[in-house]
Design a protein around this motif. Structure first.
Motif, PDB file in Angstrom:
ATOM      1  N   ARG A   1       0.831  -1.208   0.000  1.00  0.00           N
ATOM      2  CA  ARG A   1       0.000   0.000   0.000  1.00  0.00           C
ATOM      3  C   ARG A   1       0.867   1.261   0.000  1.00  0.00           C
ATOM      4  N   HIS A   2       1.894   1.291   0.830  1.00  0.00           N
ATOM      5  CA  HIS A   2       2.767   2.454   0.875  1.00  0.00           C
ATOM      6  C   HIS A   2       3.606   2.578  -0.399  1.00  0.00           C
ATOM      7  N   ALA A   3       3.979   1.448  -0.991  1.00  0.00           N
ATOM      8  CA  ALA A   3       4.749   1.512  -2.228  1.00  0.00           C
ATOM      9  C   ALA A   3       3.906   2.049  -3.376  1.00  0.00           C
ATOM     10  N   ALA A   4       2.591   1.765  -3.350  1.00  0.00           N
ATOM     11  CA  ALA A   4       1.730   2.282  -4.409  1.00  0.00           C
ATOM     12  C   ALA A   4       1.604   3.796  -4.339  1.00  0.00           C
ATOM     13  N   VAL A   5       1.794   4.371  -3.157  1.00  0.00           N
ATOM     14  CA  VAL A   5       1.722   5.830  -3.011  1.00  0.00           C
ATOM     15  C   VAL A   5       3.027   6.478  -3.457  1.00  0.00           C
ATOM     16  N   ALA A   6       4.147   5.945  -2.977  1.00  0.00           N
ATOM     17  CA  ALA A   6       5.454   6.499  -3.328  1.00  0.00           C
ATOM     18  C   ALA A   6       5.999   5.780  -4.554  1.00  0.00           C
ATOM     19  N   LEU A   7       5.490   6.114  -5.732  1.00  0.00           N
ATOM     20  CA  LEU A   7       5.933   5.483  -6.959  1.00  0.00           C
ATOM     21  C   LEU A   7       7.379   5.864  -7.250  1.00  0.00           C
ATOM     22  N   ASN A   8       8.137   4.905  -7.735  1.00  0.00           N
ATOM     23  CA  ASN A   8       9.515   5.156  -8.130  1.00  0.00           C
ATOM     24  C   ASN A   8       9.499   5.726  -9.547  1.00  0.00           C
ATOM     25  N   VAL A   9       9.188   7.019  -9.645  1.00  0.00           N
ATOM     26  CA  VAL A   9       9.019   7.642 -10.955  1.00  0.00           C
ATOM     27  C   VAL A   9      10.319   7.673 -11.738  1.00  0.00           C
ATOM     28  N   ASN A  10      11.469   7.639 -11.060  1.00  0.00           N
ATOM     29  CA  ASN A  10      12.746   7.686 -11.768  1.00  0.00           C
ATOM     30  C   ASN A  10      13.037   6.395 -12.520  1.00  0.00           C
ATOM     31  N   ALA A  11      12.334   5.311 -12.190  1.00  0.00           N
ATOM     32  CA  ALA A  11      12.565   4.031 -12.862  1.00  0.00           C
ATOM     33  C   ALA A  11      11.447   3.670 -13.828  1.00  0.00           C
ATOM     34  N   MET A  12      10.485   4.549 -14.030  1.00  0.00           N
ATOM     35  CA  MET A  12       9.361   4.241 -14.924  1.00  0.00           C
ATOM     36  C   MET A  12       9.825   4.115 -16.365  1.00  0.00           C
ATOM     37  N   GLU A  13       9.249   3.171 -17.056  1.00  0.00           N
ATOM     38  CA  GLU A  13       9.594   2.923 -18.443  1.00  0.00           C
ATOM     39  C   GLU A  13       8.617   3.639 -19.369  1.00  0.00           C
ATOM     40  N   PRO A  14       9.064   4.026 -20.559  1.00  0.00           N
ATOM     41  CA  PRO A  14       8.156   4.703 -21.494  1.00  0.00           C
ATOM     42  C   PRO A  14       7.175   3.719 -22.126  1.00  0.00           C
ATOM     43  N   GLY A  15       6.041   4.275 -22.555  1.00  0.00           N
ATOM     44  CA  GLY A  15       5.049   3.470 -23.247  1.00  0.00           C
ATOM     45  C   GLY A  15       4.157   2.646 -22.354  1.00  0.00           C
ATOM     46  N   THR A  16       4.138   2.931 -21.065  1.00  0.00           N
ATOM     47  CA  THR A  16       3.332   2.164 -20.113  1.00  0.00           C
ATOM     48  C   THR A  16       2.519   3.123 -19.252  1.00  0.00           C
ATOM     49  N   PHE A  17       1.252   2.781 -19.043  1.00  0.00           N
ATOM     50  CA  PHE A  17       0.404   3.567 -18.150  1.00  0.00           C
ATOM     51  C   PHE A  17       0.586   3.045 -16.725  1.00  0.00           C
ATOM     52  N   TYR A  18       0.921   3.941 -15.812  1.00  0.00           N
ATOM     53  CA  TYR A  18       1.096   3.599 -14.407  1.00  0.00           C
ATOM     54  C   TYR A  18      -0.057   4.208 -13.626  1.00  0.00           C
ATOM     55  N   ALA A  19      -0.801   3.360 -12.932  1.00  0.00           N
ATOM     56  CA  ALA A  19      -1.954   3.816 -12.160  1.00  0.00           C
ATOM     57  C   ALA A  19      -1.713   3.559 -10.689  1.00  0.00           C
ATOM     58  N   SER A  20      -2.194   4.460  -9.837  1.00  0.00           N
ATOM     59  CA  SER A  20      -2.100   4.272  -8.399  1.00  0.00           C
ATOM     60  C   SER A  20      -3.023   3.143  -7.971  1.00  0.00           C
ATOM     61  N   GLN A  21      -2.843   2.694  -6.735  1.00  0.00           N
ATOM     62  CA  GLN A  21      -3.615   1.548  -6.264  1.00  0.00           C
ATOM     63  C   GLN A  21      -5.105   1.823  -6.245  1.00  0.00           C
ATOM     64  N   ASP A  22      -5.498   3.056  -5.953  1.00  0.00           N
ATOM     65  CA  ASP A  22      -6.918   3.388  -5.933  1.00  0.00           C
ATOM     66  C   ASP A  22      -7.441   3.848  -7.290  1.00  0.00           C
ATOM     67  N   GLY A  23      -6.561   3.918  -8.293  1.00  0.00           N
ATOM     68  CA  GLY A  23      -6.979   4.298  -9.622  1.00  0.00           C
ATOM     69  C   GLY A  23      -7.258   5.780  -9.804  1.00  0.00           C
ATOM     70  N   ARG A  24      -6.848   6.622  -8.878  1.00  0.00           N
ATOM     71  CA  ARG A  24      -7.136   8.056  -8.963  1.00  0.00           C
ATOM     72  C   ARG A  24      -6.049   8.832  -9.696  1.00  0.00           C
ATOM     73  N   GLU A  25      -4.888   8.230  -9.893  1.00  0.00           N
ATOM     74  CA  GLU A  25      -3.811   8.910 -10.597  1.00  0.00           C
ATOM     75  C   GLU A  25      -3.234   7.999 -11.662  1.00  0.00           C
ATOM     76  N   VAL A  26      -2.926   8.592 -12.832  1.00  0.00           N
ATOM     77  CA  VAL A  26      -2.356   7.859 -13.953  1.00  0.00           C
ATOM     78  C   VAL A  26      -1.196   8.668 -14.499  1.00  0.00           C
ATOM     79  N   ILE A  27      -0.079   7.974 -14.796  1.00  0.00           N
ATOM     80  CA  ILE A  27       1.117   8.618 -15.347  1.00  0.00           C
ATOM     81  C   ILE A  27       1.522   7.852 -16.600  1.00  0.00           C
TER      82      ILE A  27
END
Length: 387
Positions: A133-159
């Motif tokens: 649960r805590h990891a879903a809040v503090a996303l490791n944005v520096n390691a995100m890969e391109p071309g993928t939708f990243y959603a929070s655990q509650d689905g309220r945020e998408v990157i």
């Protein structure tokens, strides 16, 4: 007592080896699944070791019984192959004396497995859920890969990142969407720098060429748009998702007072693991019986099939109880009872067949002389009898 220690050592050595191998294999399997989330940016690197250790700890109530089962089959298989069991029987040791050290080790491990399943297992599940649960809040944005939708655990945020050279590199064509009730905020930026911590300890991502759109579905007239050459965004603004109830993470005290089928299934599973450990050890000793100097691995095939059948029965019984197809009684207890019945048939089957089955080509019973004797009639003796 020396013989007991010798038999115990013959089982303890393969048990430790098998348990170590299975734990390493399971840890590697869990690590591959966790690393996929860490590489994708869904899990901080610091949580990898904790989650892997917790998953191995959860699996011990299954790994210990199967390790003991394999160790008993392997230990007695070697003793049978080297005719050591025959020598012990020639010295007057019966089956009960041979099973005595196995029973002692199995009882100790059964208590350990029961404690792990009743007390440690729910704590490990609850801790792992909390880390996730805590990891879903503090996303490791520096390691995100391109071309993928990243959603929070509650689905309220998408990157979404359009392009990126690699981890910890600037990203291009960035899309961020946040939903708060009827209010939706959409951010589109040409570039985004990696997140860095400021003087206040908060992480910030700098967006260049940003366009911000705010929509209010309840009042469309209040929609707004903003264009900025540069702006800072905090990636850690997501809220913790509410804790969802899970029977596997619930305390045993709560499960004892519950009447929900899922809670009953989890409760009976926790209390059955210790019993299964003891029964599987006895099953391994029974299945390992064979002829002297036979191949030490000759009984592994039937043993693995027997364990697979028992584990399938237990998981099936648990599923039936969880879905309400089987009531609290018999619950999943019919699976261990069926194993006990099977072991009794295997153990006493040969003796019962010898007792109730007449041997082939058996000779006819000998006549009883007393029953075959003819009655004797007495008369006075004559001169002819004397001659």
């Amino acid at each position: 007592m020396k013989t007991d220690r010798y038999l115990l050592a013959e089982i303890a050595r393969p048990f430790a080896a098998v348990l170590g191998i299975l734990a390493l294999l399971f840890a590697g399997y869990s690590l591959t699944r966790i690393l996929s989330d860490a590489v994708s940016g869904l899990l901080p690197v610091g949580a990898i070791a904790a989650l892997t250790s917790l998953k191995v700890l959860i699996a011990l109530d299954v790994l210990i019984p199967i390790s003991l089962f394999i160790a008993v089959v392997a230990g007695f298989g070697r003793l049978q192959a080297d005719s050591e069991v025959t020598a012990m029987q020639a010295l007057g040791m019966g089956p009960r004396q041979l099973l005595r050290p196995v029973l002692r080790l199995a009882l100790g491990l059964a208590v350990l497995v029961a404690c792990l399943s009743i007390f440690v297992r729910p704590w490990a599940y609850a801790t792992s859920h909390n880390i996730t649960r805590h990891a879903a809040v503090a996303l490791n944005v520096n390691a995100m890969e391109p071309g993928t939708f990243y959603a929070s655990q509650d689905g309220r945020e998408v990157i979404f990142l359009g392009r990126r050279a690699g981890p910890h590199a600037p990203a291009q064509n960035v899309f961020v969407a946040k939903r708060r009730g009827s209010h939706v905020e959409v951010i589109s930026a040409a570039t985004a720098t990696p997140a860095v911590k400021g003087a206040d300890g908060q992480r910030n991502v700098h967006l260049s060429g940003a366009h911000v759109y705010e929509f209010d579905r309840s009042n469309p007239a209040s929609d707004e748009s903003l264009q900025a050459a540069g702006m800072n965004v905090n990636p850690d603004t997501a809220k913790l998702a509410p804790v969802r109830y899970s029977p596997v993470a619930a305390s045993t005290g709560h499960l004892l007072a519950s009447r929900d089928p899922a809670d009953i299934a989890e409760r009976q599973w926790r209390f059955s693991t210790g019993l299964s450990t003891l029964l599987l050890a006895l099953l391994g000793a029974i299945l390992s019986r064979g002829r002297p100097r036979q191949n030490r691995y000759a009984r592994f095939g039937p043993a693995i099939l027997a364990y697979s059948a028992y584990y399938l029965l237990c998981t099936t019984a648990r599923t039936w109880v969880e879905h309400g197809q089987v009531g609290r009684l018999p619950g999943l207890w019919w699976a261990p009872a069926l194993l006990v019945l099977a072991m009794l048939l295997v153990w006493y089957g040969p003796a019962l067949r010898r007792r109730f089955r007449a041997p082939p080509n058996a000779p006819p019973p000998m006549p009883n002389p007393r029953q075959a004797a003819q009655p004797v009639s007495w008369r006075p003796a004559s001169s002819q009898d004397a001659a």
